[in-house]
Design a protein around this motif. Structure first.
Motif, PDB file in Angstrom:
ATOM      1  N   GLU A  41      -1.108  -8.130  -3.549  1.00 28.71           N
ATOM      2  CA  GLU A  41      -1.267  -7.737  -2.208  1.00 28.71           C
ATOM      3  C   GLU A  41      -0.368  -7.090  -1.309  1.00 28.71           C
ATOM      4  O   GLU A  41       0.911  -7.339  -1.774  1.00 28.71           O
ATOM      5  N   PRO A  42      -0.401  -6.085  -0.323  1.00 28.33           N
ATOM      6  CA  PRO A  42      -1.595  -5.874   0.166  1.00 28.33           C
ATOM      7  C   PRO A  42      -2.518  -4.714  -0.348  1.00 28.33           C
ATOM      8  O   PRO A  42      -3.482  -4.225   0.294  1.00 28.33           O
ATOM      9  N   ALA A  43      -2.093  -4.376  -1.635  1.00 22.12           N
ATOM     10  CA  ALA A  43      -2.673  -3.167  -2.263  1.00 22.12           C
ATOM     11  C   ALA A  43      -4.018  -3.362  -2.064  1.00 22.12           C
ATOM     12  O   ALA A  43      -4.955  -2.603  -2.088  1.00 22.12           O
ATOM     13  N   LYS A  44      -4.407  -4.417  -3.274  1.00 20.35           N
ATOM     14  CA  LYS A  44      -5.531  -4.828  -3.507  1.00 20.35           C
ATOM     15  C   LYS A  44      -6.755  -4.879  -2.381  1.00 20.35           C
ATOM     16  O   LYS A  44      -7.515  -4.455  -2.332  1.00 20.35           O
ATOM     17  N   SER A  45      -6.270  -5.713  -1.374  1.00 20.83           N
ATOM     18  CA  SER A  45      -7.022  -5.944  -0.148  1.00 20.83           C
ATOM     19  C   SER A  45      -7.273  -4.422   0.590  1.00 20.83           C
ATOM     20  O   SER A  45      -8.227  -4.224   1.321  1.00 20.83           O
ATOM     21  N   THR A  46      -6.274  -3.756   0.720  1.00 20.30           N
ATOM     22  CA  THR A  46      -6.348  -2.277   1.437  1.00 20.30           C
ATOM     23  C   THR A  46      -7.262  -1.459   0.585  1.00 20.30           C
ATOM     24  O   THR A  46      -8.288  -0.808   1.294  1.00 20.30           O
ATOM     25  N   PHE A  47      -7.119  -1.241  -0.612  1.00 18.90           N
ATOM     26  CA  PHE A  47      -8.050  -0.534  -1.233  1.00 18.90           C
ATOM     27  C   PHE A  47      -9.522  -0.887  -1.331  1.00 18.90           C
ATOM     28  O   PHE A  47     -10.563  -0.231  -1.433  1.00 18.90           O
ATOM     29  N   GLU A  48      -9.595  -2.355  -1.327  1.00 19.41           N
ATOM     30  CA  GLU A  48     -11.077  -2.890  -1.114  1.00 19.41           C
ATOM     31  C   GLU A  48     -11.613  -2.473   0.319  1.00 19.41           C
ATOM     32  O   GLU A  48     -12.755  -2.253   0.415  1.00 19.41           O
ATOM     33  N   ALA A  49     -10.744  -2.452   1.272  1.00 19.38           N
ATOM     34  CA  ALA A  49     -11.059  -2.090   2.569  1.00 19.38           C
ATOM     35  C   ALA A  49     -11.510  -0.586   2.668  1.00 19.38           C
ATOM     36  O   ALA A  49     -12.483  -0.287   3.640  1.00 19.38           O
ATOM     37  N   ILE A  50     -10.894   0.140   1.785  1.00 21.56           N
ATOM     38  CA  ILE A  50     -11.108   1.640   1.933  1.00 21.56           C
ATOM     39  C   ILE A  50     -12.624   1.626   1.400  1.00 21.56           C
ATOM     40  O   ILE A  50     -13.264   2.690   1.822  1.00 21.56           O
ATOM     41  N   GLY A  51     -12.965   1.083   0.165  1.00 17.21           N
ATOM     42  CA  GLY A  51     -14.236   0.914  -0.426  1.00 17.21           C
ATOM     43  C   GLY A  51     -14.409   1.968  -1.642  1.00 17.21           C
ATOM     44  O   GLY A  51     -15.462   2.065  -2.189  1.00 17.21           O
ATOM     45  N   TRP A  52     -13.306   2.448  -2.154  1.00 17.04           N
ATOM     46  CA  TRP A  52     -13.535   3.223  -3.237  1.00 17.04           C
ATOM     47  C   TRP A  52     -13.160   2.342  -4.752  1.00 17.04           C
ATOM     48  O   TRP A  52     -13.208   3.296  -5.494  1.00 17.04           O
ATOM     49  N   GLY A  53     -12.934   1.226  -4.691  1.00 17.96           N
ATOM     50  CA  GLY A  53     -12.718   0.618  -5.960  1.00 17.96           C
ATOM     51  C   GLY A  53     -11.312   0.724  -6.536  1.00 17.96           C
ATOM     52  O   GLY A  53     -10.529   1.309  -5.933  1.00 17.96           O
ATOM     53  N   ASP A  54     -11.277  -0.099  -7.614  1.00 17.17           N
ATOM     54  CA  ASP A  54     -10.230  -0.187  -8.130  1.00 17.17           C
ATOM     55  C   ASP A  54      -9.583   1.229  -8.997  1.00 17.17           C
ATOM     56  O   ASP A  54      -8.255   1.528  -8.933  1.00 17.17           O
ATOM     57  N   TRP A  55     -10.548   2.169  -9.200  1.00 22.51           N
ATOM     58  CA  TRP A  55      -9.907   3.290  -9.819  1.00 22.51           C
ATOM     59  C   TRP A  55      -9.071   4.119  -8.788  1.00 22.51           C
ATOM     60  O   TRP A  55      -8.180   4.727  -9.364  1.00 22.51           O
ATOM     61  N   PHE A  56      -9.457   4.289  -7.552  1.00 20.10           N
ATOM     62  CA  PHE A  56      -8.786   4.903  -6.526  1.00 20.10           C
ATOM     63  C   PHE A  56      -7.357   4.203  -6.374  1.00 20.10           C
ATOM     64  O   PHE A  56      -6.353   4.871  -6.217  1.00 20.10           O
ATOM     65  N   ARG A  57      -7.365   2.938  -6.516  1.00 21.06           N
ATOM     66  CA  ARG A  57      -5.924   2.261  -6.415  1.00 21.06           C
ATOM     67  C   ARG A  57      -5.123   2.616  -7.584  1.00 21.06           C
ATOM     68  O   ARG A  57      -3.866   2.946  -7.356  1.00 21.06           O
ATOM     69  N   HIS A  58      -5.777   2.779  -8.623  1.00 17.03           N
ATOM     70  CA  HIS A  58      -4.804   2.922  -9.680  1.00 17.03           C
ATOM     71  C   HIS A  58      -4.547   4.408 -10.058  1.00 17.03           C
ATOM     72  O   HIS A  58      -3.574   4.907 -10.163  1.00 17.03           O
ATOM     73  N   LEU A  59      -5.491   5.320  -9.520  1.00 19.73           N
ATOM     74  CA  LEU A  59      -5.070   6.609  -9.348  1.00 19.73           C
ATOM     75  C   LEU A  59      -3.764   7.036  -8.159  1.00 19.73           C
ATOM     76  O   LEU A  59      -2.889   7.748  -8.528  1.00 19.73           O
ATOM     77  N   THR A  60      -3.875   6.310  -7.303  1.00 20.64           N
ATOM     78  CA  THR A  60      -2.739   6.459  -6.068  1.00 20.64           C
ATOM     79  C   THR A  60      -1.618   5.842  -6.806  1.00 20.64           C
ATOM     80  O   THR A  60      -0.598   6.473  -6.709  1.00 20.64           O
ATOM     81  N   GLY A  61      -1.596   4.901  -7.586  1.00 20.68           N
ATOM     82  CA  GLY A  61      -0.446   4.346  -8.387  1.00 20.68           C
ATOM     83  C   GLY A  61       0.249   5.385  -9.482  1.00 20.68           C
ATOM     84  O   GLY A  61       1.253   5.528  -9.426  1.00 20.68           O
ATOM     85  N   VAL A  62      -0.738   5.969 -10.028  1.00 15.69           N
ATOM     86  CA  VAL A  62      -0.248   6.895 -10.954  1.00 15.69           C
ATOM     87  C   VAL A  62       0.358   8.160 -10.326  1.00 15.69           C
ATOM     88  O   VAL A  62       1.329   8.809 -10.821  1.00 15.69           O
ATOM     89  N   LEU A  63      -0.372   8.665  -9.092  1.00 16.61           N
ATOM     90  CA  LEU A  63       0.299   9.584  -8.313  1.00 16.61           C
ATOM     91  C   LEU A  63       1.601   9.043  -7.666  1.00 16.61           C
ATOM     92  O   LEU A  63       2.730  10.253  -7.841  1.00 16.61           O
ATOM     93  N   GLU A  64       1.851   8.096  -7.262  1.00 22.97           N
ATOM     94  CA  GLU A  64       3.262   7.596  -7.046  1.00 22.97           C
ATOM     95  C   GLU A  64       4.063   7.345  -7.916  1.00 22.97           C
ATOM     96  O   GLU A  64       5.230   7.960  -7.757  1.00 22.97           O
ATOM     97  N   ALA A  65       3.893   7.016  -8.986  1.00 20.95           N
ATOM     98  CA  ALA A  65       4.693   6.885 -10.120  1.00 20.95           C
ATOM     99  C   ALA A  65       5.148   8.470 -10.501  1.00 20.95           C
ATOM    100  O   ALA A  65       6.262   8.735 -10.745  1.00 20.95           O
ATOM    101  N   ALA A  66       4.159   9.430 -10.869  1.00 21.16           N
ATOM    102  CA  ALA A  66       4.578  10.707 -11.102  1.00 21.16           C
ATOM    103  C   ALA A  66       5.400  11.218 -10.043  1.00 21.16           C
ATOM    104  O   ALA A  66       6.301  12.062 -10.461  1.00 21.16           O
ATOM    105  N   GLY A  67       5.071  11.155  -8.907  1.00 25.66           N
ATOM    106  CA  GLY A  67       6.124  11.442  -7.742  1.00 25.66           C
ATOM    107  C   GLY A  67       7.403  11.196  -7.815  1.00 25.66           C
ATOM    108  O   GLY A  67       8.529  11.677  -7.581  1.00 25.66           O
ATOM    109  N   ALA A  68       7.548   9.632  -8.139  1.00 30.46           N
ATOM    110  CA  ALA A  68       8.886   9.073  -8.380  1.00 30.46           C
ATOM    111  C   ALA A  68       9.482   9.500  -9.502  1.00 30.46           C
ATOM    112  O   ALA A  68      10.816  10.036  -9.437  1.00 30.46           O
ATOM    113  N   VAL A  69       9.268   9.941 -10.632  1.00 30.95           N
ATOM    114  CA  VAL A  69       9.748  10.473 -11.608  1.00 30.95           C
ATOM    115  C   VAL A  69      10.131  11.888 -11.013  1.00 30.95           C
ATOM    116  O   VAL A  69      11.215  12.770 -11.386  1.00 30.95           O
ATOM    117  N   GLY A  70       9.159  12.685 -10.393  1.00 32.43           N
ATOM    118  CA  GLY A  70       9.439  14.165 -10.268  1.00 32.43           C
ATOM    119  C   GLY A  70      10.623  14.188  -9.065  1.00 32.43           C
ATOM    120  O   GLY A  70      11.458  15.258  -9.129  1.00 32.43           O
TER     121      GLY A  70
END
Length: 134
Positions: A41-70
């Motif tokens: 939390e609050p990531a889980k409830s935030t992405f539930e409120a968006i309504g796009w499911g866990d796949w979008f939460r994981h995609l956002t996490g991948v983009l953030e991690a890739a950005g951090a490496v970059g």
């Protein structure tokens, strides 16, 4: 010719300040990505409120991690800053339009990412010329 040493010193200070900012933001985005990967939390409830499911939460996490490496890879730092500006702009809009919050944190991070993108614009230009063979 006292101007040259002063500008060299100013350039060096700006370079070091950008590196410090890049490392701090990389740490921020790694921690944010870990929260999305673990469903904390609050990531889980935030992405539930968006309504796009866990796949979008994981995609956002991948983009953030890739950005951090970059951010910590010198030739990619400017491009990563630019990409993270787009990501945090979407986060700010989502917080404002979907969640009803003011979006202060994403807007603050957006400004810091924009500073990095601007400060590392020469590396982005060099990368673009290599990719486009110009």
């Amino acid at each position: 010719m006292a101007i040259a040493p002063q500008s060299r010193t100013t350039g060096r200070v700006a370079h070091v300040a950008l590196w410090v900012l890049q490392v701090v933001l990389a740490g921020f985005f790694v921690m944010s990505a870990l929260g999305k990967f673990t469903g904390a939390e609050p990531a889980k409830s935030t992405f539930e409120a968006i309504g796009w499911g866990d796949w979008f939460r994981h995609l956002t996490g991948v983009l953030e991690a890739a950005g951090a490496v970059g951010l910590v890879v010198p030739p990619l730092a400017g491009l990563a800053g630019l990409a993270l500006v787009a990501l945090t702009a979407c986060a700010a809009l989502t917080e404002w339009l979907v969640l009803g919050g003011p979006g202060v944190l994403p807007l603050s991070v957006l400004v810091l990412c924009a500073v990095i993108a601007w400060g590392r614009r020469d590396s982005t230009k060099r990368l673009w010329s290599l990719v486009s063979r110009r």
